[in-house]
Design a protein around this motif. Sequence first.
Motif, PDB file in Angstrom:
ATOM      1  N   TYR A 102       0.430   5.759  -1.045  1.00 51.78           N
ATOM      2  CA  TYR A 102      -0.564   6.817  -1.215  1.00 51.78           C
ATOM      3  C   TYR A 102      -0.015   7.877  -2.166  1.00 51.78           C
ATOM      4  O   TYR A 102       1.172   8.216  -2.130  1.00 51.78           O
ATOM      5  CB  TYR A 102      -0.913   7.469   0.124  1.00 51.78           C
ATOM      6  N   PRO A 141      -5.279   5.872  -2.100  1.00 45.42           N
ATOM      7  CA  PRO A 141      -4.498   4.659  -1.838  1.00 45.42           C
ATOM      8  C   PRO A 141      -4.279   3.848  -3.111  1.00 45.42           C
ATOM      9  O   PRO A 141      -5.175   3.709  -3.945  1.00 45.42           O
ATOM     10  CB  PRO A 141      -5.371   3.886  -0.840  1.00 45.42           C
ATOM     11  N   ASP A 164     -12.694   1.177  -4.186  1.00 41.64           N
ATOM     12  CA  ASP A 164     -12.544   0.680  -2.821  1.00 41.64           C
ATOM     13  C   ASP A 164     -13.783  -0.023  -2.284  1.00 41.64           C
ATOM     14  O   ASP A 164     -13.700  -0.706  -1.257  1.00 41.64           O
ATOM     15  CB  ASP A 164     -12.189   1.839  -1.877  1.00 41.64           C
ATOM     16  N   ARG A 170      -5.529  11.981  -0.029  1.00 40.55           N
ATOM     17  CA  ARG A 170      -4.593  11.019  -0.607  1.00 40.55           C
ATOM     18  C   ARG A 170      -5.344   9.805  -1.136  1.00 40.55           C
ATOM     19  O   ARG A 170      -6.291   9.327  -0.524  1.00 40.55           O
ATOM     20  CB  ARG A 170      -3.565  10.574   0.438  1.00 40.55           C
ATOM     21  N   GLU A 226       0.662  -2.564   5.007  1.00 42.82           N
ATOM     22  CA  GLU A 226       0.922  -1.150   5.273  1.00 42.82           C
ATOM     23  C   GLU A 226       1.661  -1.044   6.601  1.00 42.82           C
ATOM     24  O   GLU A 226       1.162  -1.503   7.636  1.00 42.82           O
ATOM     25  CB  GLU A 226      -0.379  -0.346   5.325  1.00 42.82           C
ATOM     26  N   ARG A 269       0.830  -1.207   0.000  1.00 42.99           N
ATOM     27  CA  ARG A 269       0.000   0.000   0.000  1.00 42.99           C
ATOM     28  C   ARG A 269       0.866   1.259   0.000  1.00 42.99           C
ATOM     29  O   ARG A 269       1.768   1.413   0.833  1.00 42.99           O
ATOM     30  CB  ARG A 269      -0.907  -0.013   1.240  1.00 42.99           C
TER      31      ARG A 269
END
Length: 623
Positions: free
Chosen positions: A151, A161, A231, A159, A259, A149
């Motif tokens: 950004y 992802p 998402d 931001r 992450e 991950r």
Amino acid sequence: MPPGNREDTGTMPGVKASPLLSGLSSRESLTNRSKDAKQMEAEQSAGAASDVSGHWREVDWRSVTGEVRRLQVRIVKAVETGRWGRVKALQRLLTTSRSGKLLAVRRVTENQGRKTPGVDGESWDTPEKKIAAVGTLRGRGYRPLPLRRIYIPKSNGKRRPLGIPTMKDRAMQALHLLALDPVAETTADQNSYGFRQKRRCADAVDGCAIALRRRGSSPWILEGDIRGCFDNISHDWLLAHVPMDRAILRKWLKAGYMEKQVLHATEEGTPQGGIISPVLANLALDGLDRRLREQYPLRGKGSDRGRKAGVHLVRYADDFIITGKTKELLEDEMKPLVESFLSERGLELSAEKTKITHIEEGFDFLGQNVRRYSHGKLWVKPSKKNIHTFLDKVRSHVKKSLHAPAWRLATELNRMTRGWALYHRHVKSTRIFSSVDRAIFIALWRWALRRHPRKGKRWLMRRYFARRGGRSWCFFGSRRKPDGAKMVVWLFHATSLPFSIYTKVKRDSNPYHPAWEMYFEERESKHMARTLAGRAVLLHLWRSQGGNCSACGLPISRETGWHSHHVVPKVLGGHDGATNRQLLHPECHRQLHSRLARLHRCVLQEAFGRLEPCELETLTHGS
């Protein structure tokens, strides 16, 4: 007339009744098995025949591309006839073929993100790694690794992802995309333009202008934006409706992401950054146009109601507009219909970005502003937000380049300005181009004042500005080439780019259908001529080669990219003229140099056996 011209009727792969999605019936399975057995054996033999290549630089890309292309054409024809069992069999054949795997590895090792590793830190940067990777692309025992991950900033300050898959997972996605994309293109909404082959933002913008420019067109527009489209797409919906190997798709969707060295599960959405993610999103959103036509048909029963409503959809990825005769129609009927359609897929409209606008107020779409003015004409111009964003980027870059050479600053600004101007050259932009050129000039003049605070303005003018053609105050920088010659780099002006009328792609065209092949060849030829405008040598080479690569004979396009090859290397006395140059695909260029290096090494070893290895290396590498 190409089959793509037919109206969107009949069974779609997005409905659960599709045999591909609900399982092939025993009767159809037995019928197809006996009919296709011999043909499948022949295709498997052809795939095995290409397995004899033992080195990446020796792959016959013309043969590989032709084999994949033939299978994709057969998939399209199977979709058109509704033979979903055959579609499934052909997809399996393509994803297990050597040719498909070679093209998949080639794609992920030639795109811009080829040097960006996943969580395993691996990259396929040598021919040995690439050819070895082909053998690892197998469905049995495949287990994707979590995404890495990162950004990236958005225009609104937030931001976005991104999930970076490993090289192997990217190649597996590219492999299955070869089999899925022909289905997606054949069943797509006709007014969908985002993340599709041979379609661009200019097609969507022109589609808006056509829908709103005609006499009696609808004056109200619903500007739709889907909240976190990538998402939030429902995994259950994708697994039930996407026509591909469900086991592989489920593994991708449930792979999770890393992450800060922490593994996070993914229960919904498809990762932004995956090669196959845009096509999955398109498959989820396809069907909205058909849903609107069911409620407001333009032909047959109920067509009077449909024509009076004036409903038209134009979609680019998750951004879309819907036109309507009245504001109440869009508020009370269109918006609830869209919300119902999206809720089935786990999606919803963004409240802050979705609004209803009158055409006389204008609206922004894909960086352009569409508005009908008081004189009755509809104009499409670069939006103020897009202009300000571009100039802010230019000014920021100029400020950061205070100590950079003038020629390097001019080169980087040329890349930025040319790309921005090419995007807006098809709309009403002449005055805006002039104001942008002036803003860039002011930024460069301030740059020169800060760079030389003790010099006078006349000295700065002579140092960085000169007259060129009919234009004064043209910014330039000079540098020395390796051979000692002086080269001047002039600043590109947006106003030097002439206005160009854009011809929108036909709505029902399909790049995988052989009936449309000549149509797309003609379009690509015109686009390449515009892309190479101002670069006389490259344009001459491209035209003299018939638009094809000199090595493999396949078309050279903006998607494939190109390299300029020197027939006689410059280190051996070759010149830069057109008679000593050829246009090749990037991989064909590398392949050719690999062969020439081996040949030159043998010849030079025999002629100059006394040379050291480093000297031989210099002689065997051309340009």
